[in-house]
Design a protein around this motif. Structure first.
Motif, mmCIF file in Angstrom:
data_model
loop_
_atom_site.group_PDB
_atom_site.id
_atom_site.type_symbol
_atom_site.label_atom_id
_atom_site.label_comp_id
_atom_site.label_asym_id
_atom_site.label_seq_id
_atom_site.Cartn_x
_atom_site.Cartn_y
_atom_site.Cartn_z
ATOM 1 N N ALA A 128 0.827 -1.209 0.000
ATOM 2 C CA ALA A 128 0.000 0.000 0.000
ATOM 3 C C ALA A 128 0.861 1.259 0.000
ATOM 4 O O ALA A 128 0.543 2.244 -0.673
ATOM 5 C CB ALA A 128 -0.933 -0.013 1.211
ATOM 6 N N LEU A 129 1.970 1.223 0.749
ATOM 7 C CA LEU A 129 2.866 2.389 0.792
ATOM 8 C C LEU A 129 3.496 2.635 -0.572
ATOM 9 O O LEU A 129 3.555 3.779 -1.041
ATOM 10 C CB LEU A 129 3.953 2.173 1.839
ATOM 11 C CG LEU A 129 5.027 3.270 1.915
ATOM 12 C CD1 LEU A 129 4.413 4.588 2.357
ATOM 13 C CD2 LEU A 129 6.159 2.860 2.858
ATOM 14 N N GLU A 130 3.966 1.583 -1.210
ATOM 15 C CA GLU A 130 4.587 1.740 -2.530
ATOM 16 C C GLU A 130 3.605 2.340 -3.529
ATOM 17 O O GLU A 130 3.967 3.208 -4.339
ATOM 18 C CB GLU A 130 5.114 0.392 -3.014
ATOM 19 C CG GLU A 130 6.308 -0.109 -2.200
ATOM 20 C CD GLU A 130 6.753 -1.507 -2.582
ATOM 21 O OE1 GLU A 130 7.870 -1.888 -2.224
ATOM 22 O OE2 GLU A 130 5.966 -2.226 -3.250
ATOM 23 N N ARG A 131 2.352 1.913 -3.461
ATOM 24 C CA ARG A 131 1.338 2.473 -4.358
ATOM 25 C C ARG A 131 1.038 3.928 -4.005
ATOM 26 O O ARG A 131 0.820 4.764 -4.886
ATOM 27 C CB ARG A 131 0.059 1.637 -4.267
ATOM 28 C CG ARG A 131 0.189 0.255 -4.900
ATOM 29 C CD ARG A 131 -1.061 -0.572 -4.658
ATOM 30 N NE ARG A 131 -0.960 -1.887 -5.298
ATOM 31 C CZ ARG A 131 -1.802 -2.888 -5.068
ATOM 32 N NH1 ARG A 131 -2.801 -2.730 -4.209
ATOM 33 N NH2 ARG A 131 -1.641 -4.049 -5.689
ATOM 34 N N ARG A 132 1.007 4.226 -2.723
ATOM 35 C CA ARG A 132 0.687 5.584 -2.265
ATOM 36 C C ARG A 132 1.741 6.590 -2.706
ATOM 37 O O ARG A 132 1.436 7.743 -3.031
ATOM 38 C CB ARG A 132 0.580 5.562 -0.735
ATOM 39 C CG ARG A 132 0.191 6.870 -0.076
ATOM 40 C CD ARG A 132 0.295 6.697 1.434
ATOM 41 N NE ARG A 132 -0.196 7.845 2.175
ATOM 42 C CZ ARG A 132 0.051 8.062 3.448
ATOM 43 N NH1 ARG A 132 0.793 7.199 4.129
ATOM 44 N NH2 ARG A 132 -0.424 9.133 4.066
ATOM 45 N N LEU A 133 2.991 6.161 -2.723
ATOM 46 C CA LEU A 133 4.077 7.081 -3.051
ATOM 47 C C LEU A 133 4.317 7.196 -4.553
ATOM 48 O O LEU A 133 5.001 8.124 -4.991
ATOM 49 C CB LEU A 133 5.370 6.630 -2.361
ATOM 50 C CG LEU A 133 5.330 6.589 -0.833
ATOM 51 C CD1 LEU A 133 6.694 6.208 -0.275
ATOM 52 C CD2 LEU A 133 4.872 7.918 -0.255
ATOM 53 N N THR A 134 3.794 6.268 -5.323
ATOM 54 C CA THR A 134 3.966 6.306 -6.777
ATOM 55 C C THR A 134 2.893 7.201 -7.392
ATOM 56 O O THR A 134 1.711 7.093 -7.059
ATOM 57 C CB THR A 134 3.882 4.888 -7.363
ATOM 58 O OG1 THR A 134 4.908 4.075 -6.780
ATOM 59 C CG2 THR A 134 4.067 4.911 -8.876
ATOM 60 N N GLY A 135 3.316 8.098 -8.265
ATOM 61 C CA GLY A 135 2.380 9.020 -8.897
ATOM 62 C C GLY A 135 2.843 10.446 -8.752
ATOM 63 O O GLY A 135 3.997 10.725 -8.406
#
Length: 355
Positions: A128-135
């Motif tokens: 979830a953290l990796e997805r949250r920081l990507t973008g």
């Protein structure tokens, strides 16, 4: 074009990051892990130069972060990064984005971040953290950055990467079992590896870091002075420099509180020994982290038959290792194509295990 790789280590005490690379040398910076919220960003009023902070908008609030953040502190402000799910908080995101702001980049191809070992074991949280920081992210003051990919790894894994490269021992380390110990502000982390692969069942972390050491001393000062003393940073600086802190305009001798404070490292090491035993099968013991100086004696007492290797600038060892692992990954991906896996050196960053 060469990929832009950057690393950030949001610790409970300080946020460390790679600000740039010059002639192959990693340039590191850090600021306190404090994020002070307000409804709208306000320009601080000062008589002299403007304080070095930035307002990061996230979660409907603006969080002030940066090197001079202590000037924005509220006496009742709580430190919210004191639990295993701290990377879920808006304060964590504000600190990380603050680090990206000071990098002065508008695009990062690979962002590498670190987590305490116990938190890293919560795989759903890591994903979830990796997805949250990507973008794409807003950084305040009209700045934005786009992060193409994010990779989270266990914090001590970075130190192993950095140690291997700095000592020119990467090939040797691949054949050996290592213990990497990282006393941080809030957690005492350790990682046992076979080569570059994590042995998860022998790796963990406990909340017995420098915060607990400082808490014991601060409570002692409060009892000794009949006050509610809370200047943790002054006590921390006194422990590191050996100079007596000034309390109520008088130099205060911390010696009376040190026997109790030293029990904290002893307790942390005792818990670690439940996982690693007497370390008779471990070839390398590597000590890093901002609390290394205070935990050294307890570790030497626990492992009298080992040499304990310490890193220069131990507080930056993890983030430098994150950066080096990320650069290797980016080079391997560029060479072998997007489908390439993590190259041999950063295996541990990919979470590979030998149980």
């Amino acid at each position: 074009m060469e990929s832009i790789v950057r690393a950030v280590d949001v610790g409970r005490g300080n946020t460390k990051f790679i600000s740039g690379i010059k002639n192959g040398e990693l340039r590191c910076e850090m600021f306190p892990s404090q994020a002070h919220p307000s409804e709208t960003g306000t320009e601080p009023e000062t008589w002299g130069t403007r304080r070095k902070t930035v307002g990061i908008p996230t979660g409907g609030l603006v969080y002030e972060v940066g090197p001079d953040v202590h000037l924005a502190a509220d006496v009742f402000n709580a430190n919210v990064l004191q639990h295993d799910r701290y990377c879920d908080t808006p304060e964590y995101l504000a600190l990380l984005l603050g680090a990206l702001h000071y990098m002065q980049l508008d695009r990062i191809d690979l962002l590498v971040v670190g987590l305490p070992v116990a938190t890293y074991k919560l795989k759903a949280l890591v994903t979830a953290l990796e997805r949250r920081l990507t973008g794409e992210h807003e950084l305040g003051k009209g700045k934005r950055v786009k992060v193409m990919r994010t990779k989270a790894i266990a914090q001590p894994a970075g130190a192993l990467m950095h140690y291997g490269l700095m000592q020119s021992k990467v090939a040797q380390l691949r054949k050996e079992r290592s213990l990497i110990i990282d006393p941080g502000r809030r957690t005492f982390d350790w990682l046992v590896t076979q080569g570059m692969q994590q042995i998860e069942k022998r790796s963990h972390s406990v909340p017995r870091g420098m915060h607990d050491v400082l808490q014991a001393i601060v409570e002692g000062i409060s009892r000794g002075t009949g006050s509610h003393y809370r200047d943790y940073d002054t006590v921390d600086a006194a422990l590191r420099t050996g100079k007596k802190p000034v309390v109520f305009q008088t130099e205060y001798d911390l010696a009376r509180h040190l026997p109790l404070a030293r029990k904290i490292p002893q307790q942390a090491v005792a818990e670690m020994m439940h996982y690693v035993g007497d370390a008779s099968d471990i070839r390398n013991i590597i000590l890093v982290g901002g609390g290394a100086f205070f935990y050294r004696a307890a570790l030497k007492s626990a492992f009298p038959n080992h040499t304990i290797h310490e890193m220069k600038d131990p507080i930056f060892a993890n983030v430098k290792g994150f950066q080096q692992a990320g650069m290797e990954l980016a080079r391997a991906t560029a060479t072998n194509g997007a489908s390439a896996g993590v190259p041999p050196q950063p295996d541990i960053a990919a979470g590979e295990r030998d149980e």
